[in-house]
Enzyme design. Structure first.
Site, PDB file in Angstrom:
ATOM      1  N   ASP A   1       6.759   1.436   1.911  1.00 52.75           N
ATOM      2  CA  ASP A   1       6.449   0.437   0.873  1.00 52.75           C
ATOM      3  C   ASP A   1       7.244   0.752  -0.401  1.00 52.75           C
ATOM      4  O   ASP A   1       7.703  -0.161  -1.097  1.00 52.75           O
ATOM      5  CB  ASP A   1       4.966   0.478   0.496  1.00 52.75           C
ATOM      6  CG  ASP A   1       4.039   0.199   1.655  1.00 52.75           C
ATOM      7  OD1 ASP A   1       3.554  -0.918   1.781  1.00 52.75           O
ATOM      8  OD2 ASP A   1       3.802   1.130   2.443  1.00 52.75           O
TER       9      ASP A   1
ATOM     10  N   THR B   1       3.181  -5.932   2.804  1.00 54.18           N
ATOM     11  CA  THR B   1       3.588  -4.749   3.568  1.00 54.18           C
ATOM     12  C   THR B   1       2.422  -3.786   3.769  1.00 54.18           C
ATOM     13  O   THR B   1       2.636  -2.603   4.044  1.00 54.18           O
ATOM     14  CB  THR B   1       4.775  -4.038   2.882  1.00 54.18           C
ATOM     15  OG1 THR B   1       4.369  -3.605   1.583  1.00 54.18           O
ATOM     16  CG2 THR B   1       5.979  -4.945   2.769  1.00 54.18           C
TER      17      THR B   1
ATOM     18  N   HIS C   1       9.828   0.402   8.179  1.00 46.47           N
ATOM     19  CA  HIS C   1       9.137  -0.860   8.490  1.00 46.47           C
ATOM     20  C   HIS C   1       9.178  -1.846   7.320  1.00 46.47           C
ATOM     21  O   HIS C   1       9.675  -2.964   7.438  1.00 46.47           O
ATOM     22  CB  HIS C   1       7.660  -0.593   8.803  1.00 46.47           C
ATOM     23  CG  HIS C   1       7.414   0.398   9.895  1.00 46.47           C
ATOM     24  ND1 HIS C   1       7.643   0.115  11.212  1.00 46.47           N
ATOM     25  CD2 HIS C   1       6.933   1.671   9.859  1.00 46.47           C
ATOM     26  CE1 HIS C   1       7.310   1.164  11.951  1.00 46.47           C
ATOM     27  NE2 HIS C   1       6.880   2.115  11.153  1.00 46.47           N
ATOM     28  N   ASP C   2       8.571  -1.436   6.206  1.00 45.93           N
ATOM     29  CA  ASP C   2       8.362  -2.391   5.106  1.00 45.93           C
ATOM     30  C   ASP C   2       9.658  -2.891   4.469  1.00 45.93           C
ATOM     31  O   ASP C   2       9.751  -4.076   4.113  1.00 45.93           O
ATOM     32  CB  ASP C   2       7.451  -1.758   4.042  1.00 45.93           C
ATOM     33  CG  ASP C   2       6.070  -1.447   4.609  1.00 45.93           C
ATOM     34  OD1 ASP C   2       5.674  -2.096   5.595  1.00 45.93           O
ATOM     35  OD2 ASP C   2       5.394  -0.558   4.067  1.00 45.93           O
TER      36      ASP C   2
ATOM     37  N   ASP D   1       0.842  -1.209   0.000  1.00 47.39           N
ATOM     38  CA  ASP D   1       0.000   0.000   0.000  1.00 47.39           C
ATOM     39  C   ASP D   1       0.874   1.255   0.000  1.00 47.39           C
ATOM     40  O   ASP D   1       0.852   2.033   0.948  1.00 47.39           O
ATOM     41  CB  ASP D   1      -0.958  -0.008   1.214  1.00 47.39           C
ATOM     42  CG  ASP D   1      -0.219  -0.001   2.553  1.00 47.39           C
ATOM     43  OD1 ASP D   1       0.970  -0.392   2.599  1.00 47.39           O
ATOM     44  OD2 ASP D   1      -0.823   0.419   3.559  1.00 47.39           O
TER      45      ASP D   1
ATOM     46  N   PHE E   1      -0.461  -0.751  12.764  1.00 44.73           N
ATOM     47  CA  PHE E   1      -1.391  -0.225  11.761  1.00 44.73           C
ATOM     48  C   PHE E   1      -1.926  -1.292  10.787  1.00 44.73           C
ATOM     49  O   PHE E   1      -3.144  -1.413  10.604  1.00 44.73           O
ATOM     50  CB  PHE E   1      -0.722   0.907  10.974  1.00 44.73           C
ATOM     51  CG  PHE E   1      -1.573   1.486   9.874  1.00 44.73           C
ATOM     52  CD1 PHE E   1      -2.626   2.341  10.167  1.00 44.73           C
ATOM     53  CD2 PHE E   1      -1.332   1.168   8.543  1.00 44.73           C
ATOM     54  CE1 PHE E   1      -3.422   2.867   9.153  1.00 44.73           C
ATOM     55  CE2 PHE E   1      -2.124   1.692   7.521  1.00 44.73           C
ATOM     56  CZ  PHE E   1      -3.166   2.546   7.834  1.00 44.73           C
ATOM     57  N   ASN E   2      -1.036  -2.040  10.121  1.00 40.54           N
ATOM     58  CA  ASN E   2      -1.504  -2.977   9.087  1.00 40.54           C
ATOM     59  C   ASN E   2      -2.479  -4.010   9.646  1.00 40.54           C
ATOM     60  O   ASN E   2      -3.444  -4.400   8.981  1.00 40.54           O
ATOM     61  CB  ASN E   2      -0.323  -3.713   8.433  1.00 40.54           C
ATOM     62  CG  ASN E   2       0.498  -2.797   7.560  1.00 40.54           C
ATOM     63  OD1 ASN E   2       0.011  -1.786   7.065  1.00 40.54           O
ATOM     64  ND2 ASN E   2       1.770  -3.142   7.377  1.00 40.54           N
TER      65      ASN E   2
ATOM     66  N   ASN F   1      -2.490   2.662   3.659  1.00 45.80           N
ATOM     67  CA  ASN F   1      -1.957   3.991   3.952  1.00 45.80           C
ATOM     68  C   ASN F   1      -2.789   5.086   3.304  1.00 45.80           C
ATOM     69  O   ASN F   1      -2.899   6.192   3.816  1.00 45.80           O
ATOM     70  CB  ASN F   1      -0.520   4.120   3.439  1.00 45.80           C
ATOM     71  CG  ASN F   1       0.471   3.422   4.350  1.00 45.80           C
ATOM     72  OD1 ASN F   1       0.295   3.418   5.566  1.00 45.80           O
ATOM     73  ND2 ASN F   1       1.495   2.832   3.768  1.00 45.80           N
TER      74      ASN F   1
HETATM   75  C1  BDR Z   1       3.048  -0.028   8.622  1.00 45.33           C
HETATM   76  O1  BDR Z   1       1.977   0.909   8.477  1.00 45.33           O
HETATM   77  C2  BDR Z   1       2.151   1.684   7.331  1.00 45.33           C
HETATM   78  O2  BDR Z   1       1.887   3.037   7.584  1.00 45.33           O
HETATM   79  C3  BDR Z   1       3.556   1.447   6.835  1.00 45.33           C
HETATM   80  O3  BDR Z   1       3.600   1.499   5.434  1.00 45.33           O
HETATM   81  C4  BDR Z   1       3.889   0.080   7.372  1.00 45.33           C
HETATM   82  O4  BDR Z   1       3.501  -0.923   6.461  1.00 45.33           O
HETATM   83  C5  BDR Z   1       3.764   0.258   9.908  1.00 45.33           C
HETATM   84  O5  BDR Z   1       2.903   0.146  10.991  1.00 45.33           O
HETATM   85 CA    CA Z   2       2.898  -0.420   4.181  1.00 46.40          CA
END
Ligand code: BDR
Ligand code: CA
Length: 326
Positions: A15, A123, A238-239, A10, A164-165, A37
């Site tokens: 990403d 991701t 993160h990703d 996303d 979040f994801n 996102n």
């Molecule tokens: C995840 O949430 C998104 O905002 C980032 O792209 C990442 O995949 C981190 O919590």
């Molecule tokens: Ca992401």
């Protein structure tokens, strides 16, 4: 031979960097996009922009689901801006997304390949992957593994407990973690070890390519957004960590554990419930080995959770990769 993957994402700043790593070092059969996102429309355009930027318009992009399994989409404009990828000034893409739905792409690709030949890297919210598993349960046995950026062995980011994801689509995450497919969980406890600093950003700024320039503009925006919203001096990559784990497994040390997803908790919906009671002293960031004297106390492990990152190795991979693109 490069490992074959489908990247479900996303984009999103981190990403976008994950796409750059994957397209250079892995055999990316296609990218499926998912609302997360930002809206599905925007994240799909962003994926196309990145592929054009890095000179890989041959990688097909398949839009998937625009909304989570249950309820409305939650987005993250405070971290990724209105477009989902604010910062760099990238031209509108000339390449178009494919007609086929992302979930059909995932299903058809897995069915037409040798069993165990394809890895899924996710991701974003796990909506597309869960939908594929629901529609075509036979694909579970054909997936080599699913490497997820999501969840946390320790605390969350969107809520005290949820990342979040996973928070965006807990039902989908539950389906994936309980699918029987081997899962690698690259959670916040790991990715928090990968906060890019201003000094590292300057190293990217010095790489004389259009891709590195755009990456620096992207990360500049993202670092500032994280500073404003989280008060941290840098941006969590993160990703890219999840993709790096597939490129070079030695970069991340993990441990096997059982992981499921809380769907009902009043305060904990979207939490990844990680059973690491078999680790030495129960500290997931220090005690990486299963002490054979301590047996699993819950269900058998269904996942490997990333616990420790070789940060220098990761940064070297990132900088080398950005320098290889136009
Ligand atoms: C995840 O949430 C998104 O905002 C980032 O792209 C990442 O995949 C981190 O919590
Ligand atoms: Ca992401």
């Amino acid at each position: 031979m490069k490992r074959k993957i489908i990247l479900d994402c996303d984009p999103g700043h981190d990403d976008a960097i994950a796409i750059m790593l994957a397209a250079q070092h892995l055999d990316v059969l296609g990218i499926s996009t998912v609302g997360g996102n930002c809206s599905l429309e925007n994240v799909t355009i962003n994926a196309l922009k990145i592929l054009e930027l890095i000179g890989r318009p041959d990688i097909p992009v398949y839009p998937g689901h625009s909304r989570p399994t249950v309820g409305e989409l939650v987005t993250a404009p405070q971290f990724h801006g209105k477009s989902g990828l604010d910062g760099p000034d990238l031209p509108a893409p000339k390449i178009k997304p494919r007609e086929k739905h992302g979930v059909d792409f995932i299903t058809d690709t897995l069915r037409s390949a040798a069993a165990g030949g394809i890895t899924l890297a996710a991701t974003g919210p796990l909506t597309n992957i869960a939908a594929a598993l629901n529609r075509a349960p036979d694909i579970a046995g054909r997936i080599r593994e699913i490497c997820v950026m999501g969840g946390s062995v320790t605390f969350g980011n969107w809520t005290p407990q949820a990342e979040f994801n996973i928070f965006v689509d807990p039902e989908a995450a539950y389906r994936v973690f309980n699918s029987g497919v081997p899962v690698k969980m690259c959670g916040l406890n790991l990715t928090r070890q990968c906060v890019i600093t201003e000094a590292e950003l300057n190293l990217i700024r010095k790489i004389p390519t259009r891709t590195a320039r755009a990456a620096a503009d992207m990360l500049g925006f993202y670092v500032e957004a994280e500073r404003k919203n989280l008060g941290i001096p840098g941006g969590d990559l993160h990703d890219p960590c999840a993709v790096a784990w597939l490129i070079d497994p030695s970069l991340i040390t993990g441990a096997a554990m059982h992981i499921t997803v809380e769907l009902k908790g009043e305060f904990t919906r979207g939490m990844t419930v990680c059973d690491y009671r078999h680790l030495h002293a129960g500290d997931p960031e220090r005690d990486l080995c299963h002490n054979p004297a301590i047996s699993f106390r819950g269900k058998e492990p269904n996942a490997e959770a990333g616990l420790r990152l070789n940060r220098d190795g990761f940064m070297k991979l990132l900088l080398d990769t950005l320098a290889r693109y136009p």
